[in-house]
Motif scaffolding. Structure first.
Motif, PDB file in Angstrom:
ATOM      1  N   ALA A  85       0.834  -1.213   0.000  1.00  0.00           N
ATOM      2  CA  ALA A  85       0.000   0.000   0.000  1.00  0.00           C
ATOM      3  C   ALA A  85       0.861   1.252   0.000  1.00  0.00           C
ATOM      4  O   ALA A  85       0.443   2.305  -0.488  1.00  0.00           O
ATOM      5  CB  ALA A  85      -0.931  -0.012   1.213  1.00  0.00           C
ATOM      6  N   SER A  86       2.076   1.144   0.526  1.00  0.00           N
ATOM      7  CA  SER A  86       2.960   2.307   0.580  1.00  0.00           C
ATOM      8  C   SER A  86       3.969   2.336  -0.567  1.00  0.00           C
ATOM      9  O   SER A  86       4.848   3.195  -0.615  1.00  0.00           O
ATOM     10  CB  SER A  86       3.715   2.318   1.915  1.00  0.00           C
ATOM     11  N   ALA A  87       3.851   1.359  -1.475  1.00  0.00           N
ATOM     12  CA  ALA A  87       4.805   1.287  -2.586  1.00  0.00           C
ATOM     13  C   ALA A  87       4.667   2.496  -3.502  1.00  0.00           C
ATOM     14  O   ALA A  87       3.576   3.032  -3.706  1.00  0.00           O
ATOM     15  CB  ALA A  87       4.578   0.006  -3.376  1.00  0.00           C
ATOM     16  N   LYS A  88       5.785   2.926  -4.043  1.00  0.00           N
ATOM     17  CA  LYS A  88       5.800   4.041  -4.989  1.00  0.00           C
ATOM     18  C   LYS A  88       6.278   3.542  -6.347  1.00  0.00           C
ATOM     19  O   LYS A  88       7.358   2.961  -6.461  1.00  0.00           O
ATOM     20  CB  LYS A  88       6.720   5.155  -4.500  1.00  0.00           C
ATOM     21  N   VAL A  89       5.455   3.762  -7.363  1.00  0.00           N
ATOM     22  CA  VAL A  89       5.806   3.391  -8.733  1.00  0.00           C
ATOM     23  C   VAL A  89       5.960   4.667  -9.533  1.00  0.00           C
ATOM     24  O   VAL A  89       5.043   5.488  -9.605  1.00  0.00           O
ATOM     25  CB  VAL A  89       4.730   2.483  -9.361  1.00  0.00           C
ATOM     26  N   GLU A  90       7.134   4.863 -10.111  1.00  0.00           N
ATOM     27  CA  GLU A  90       7.418   6.064 -10.886  1.00  0.00           C
ATOM     28  C   GLU A  90       7.923   5.671 -12.261  1.00  0.00           C
ATOM     29  O   GLU A  90       8.897   4.928 -12.382  1.00  0.00           O
ATOM     30  CB  GLU A  90       8.468   6.929 -10.159  1.00  0.00           C
ATOM     31  N   LYS A  91       7.217   6.159 -13.291  1.00  0.00           N
ATOM     32  CA  LYS A  91       7.589   5.863 -14.674  1.00  0.00           C
ATOM     33  C   LYS A  91       7.698   4.356 -14.902  1.00  0.00           C
ATOM     34  O   LYS A  91       8.675   3.839 -15.456  1.00  0.00           O
ATOM     35  CB  LYS A  91       8.908   6.546 -15.038  1.00  0.00           C
TER      36      LYS A  91
END
Length: 515
Positions: free
Chosen positions: A58-64
């Motif tokens: 839930a706290s994961a960050k996906v960028e590009k």
């Protein structure tokens, strides 16, 4: 067991956790992940995985379309142990509470395998210490079933059907008792699934998840070879030991255990760094015993070769060579020579199959025995200068058979004297044949007739056909060599006897005439 370290390419806890987010833990993908270990795996090593942490997707960050970060929490079964380990290996104060989780604290403050600046001194060693201490808390923990055993050196090890998360990997050899939990490797993370997409890379450095490269920090298994796997007893062969000094090794020692059938010539031992022409000075290493001949015994079954300053040779490939005599105790069914590294159970065995020489010749007589003479007894005596005496139980007498063939077998390389001991009935006993024969590596290399009966020993086709004759009368002796000399001596004695008789008769006749 020594700590084994996973180097570049390993998705360790800090890789996964550096710069992570915190919050409630979302459910992880079940039974879809795997961990693959590759690199310098060693046959017989047993790897076991323990799940110690879960992802907070839930706290994961996906960028590009890339996974920039993900949070984790320590699994409940491990949380108390992880907290206790932190107090002794990472910090004296429970600062992890600011992070809310012990695994999050370790990763976030060590920056292990990331570009994140470390906030703890000696961060890499700190992480290593944490992993090693955590592996001491395996009692009562549930491992992934089954463990994986390496079938062949350098085989890949795969744990499949895993829940996504962090795993502590430990290892031991298959010769260690089942109660031995094993040494820690590292904490390895699986892939991370976020919103249905499985990510196998993490962070700006694109750290690979679910894969690790094994590079032992202590040597596990040396190699060993022999210059001849089928030598003859009495021959000298060369053994070669090889091993690479690990990058973090503080010591490096070969432990060599030869069989009783090998006499190691320690004075011939040389140590080289691969690629360098000149051997190391003997001040760079220590051999125990230092010199002379080494024969294994119950009191001292092995000799050792140790680098005096292993850190100086970290990452270098070491080559040791020495000569060994195959002695009379060699087992023709297989003579072993074992080597391992100190503090390791991973042994390399080199087996040679020694051979023994055979001397065969034909006994002939005269008249009806021209082609073969049966029932003649010969004896063989080893030269005192031979490198190896006759093995215990070797027959030292042989009798000619129906075709006159005489065979002496079980002979080490060396020189021997063969003498006719008991001639056949009716044959001369005052000029028995004798000869020396040299055998080396399966071939007769020299034959020298000796004694009064020297002329009775002949050979042709090199030394392939050796014939030993005997005679019934002194006049049948060949007129060459020592036998010929003897014959002439006998004739001379007879002539001298005749002359003396004539002279005596002449004196008697003269006295008769003068009377």
């Amino acid at each position: 067991m020594k700590l084994r370290k996973l180097f570049a390419g390993v998705a360790a806890a800090a890789t996964l956790l550096g710069g992570m987010a915190f919050g409630a833990t979302a459910a992880n993908a079940a039974d879809t992940a795997s961990i693959t270990l590759s690199g310098k795996t060693v046959k017989g090593t047993v790897y076991t995985a323990y799940k110690i942490g879960s992802y907070d997707t839930a706290s994961a960050k996906v960028e590009k379309d890339k996974l920039a970060s993900v949070g984790v929490t320590t699994d409940q079964a491990w949380k108390t142990d992880a907290e206790n380990v932190l107090g002794s290996t990472v910090t004296n104060t429970p600062e992890y509470k600011g992070y809310g989780d012990p695994l999050a604290y370790v990763a976030g403050t060590t920056g292990y395998y990331t570009n994140t600046p470390a906030t703890l001194p000696n961060a890499s060693a700190t992480m290593e210490s944490f992993v090693q201490s955590l592996a001491g808390k395996l009692d009562g923990k549930t491992a992934v079933d089954p463990s994986q055993t390496v079938a062949n050196d350098n085989d890949k090890v795969v744990f499949s059907g895993l829940d996504e998360g962090l795993y502590l990997i430990v290892s031991k050899t298959d010769t260690e008792p089942a109660t031995d939990a094993g040494s820690p490797l590292a904490i390895v993370g699986t892939q991370v699934t976020v919103n249905g997409t499985a990510y196998t890379k993490l962070g700006a450095n694109n750290q690979t998840l679910g894969k690790a490269v094994v590079k032992p920090s202590t040597p596990q298994k040396p190699s060993k070879s022999a210059s001849d796997l089928n030598p003859y007893v009495g021959a000298t062969i060369t053994y070669t030991l090889e091993g690479t000094v690990p990058a973090k090794a503080n010591s490096f020692k070969f432990v060599d255990t030869p069989s009783a059938g090998l006499t190691v010539k320690l004075d011939t031992l040389k140590v080289n760094v691969q690629g360098e022409t000149d051997p190391l000075a003997n001040t760079e290493y220590t051999v125990d015993p230092a010199s002379g001949d080494f024969n294994t015994s119950a009191a001292k079954p092995s000799f050792t070769i140790a680098l005096n300053n292993a850190t100086k040779y970290q990452g270098k490939h070491i080559v040791v060579k020495y000569n060994a005599l195959v002695n009379k105790k060699a087992n023709v069914n297989g003579t072993n020579n074992d080597v391992r590294f100190d503090n390791s159970n991973q042994t390399t065995t080199t087996t040679i199959t020694p051979q023994l020489n055979t001397v065969t010749f034909t006994k002939k007589g005269v008249d009806a025995d021209t082609n073969a003479l049966k029932g003649v007894v010969f004896q063989i005596v080893a030269d005192t200068n031979n490198a190896t005496p006759l093995p215990d139980g070797t027959a030292t007498e042989a009798t000619s058979g129906d075709k006159g063939v005489v065979t002496f077998s079980g002979l080490p390389n060396g020189t021997y004297t063969i003498t006719e001991k008991t001639p056949a009935d009716g044959y001369l006993t005052t000029a028995l044949p004798s000869f020396t024969v040299t055998v080396e590596n399966g071939k007769v290399t020299n034959v020298t007739p000796t004694g009064v009966g020297a002329g009775l020993v002949t050979f042709e086709n090199g030394y392939a056909n050796i014939v030993v004759k005997n005679v019934k009368k002194i006049t049948q002796l060949p007129l060459t060599g020592a036998a010929g000399t003897m014959l002439f001596t006998v004739v001379a004695v007879l002539l001298a006897g005749v002359a003396a008789t004539v002279f005596a008769k002449s004196r008697f006749t003269k006295r008769a005439l003068d009377a």
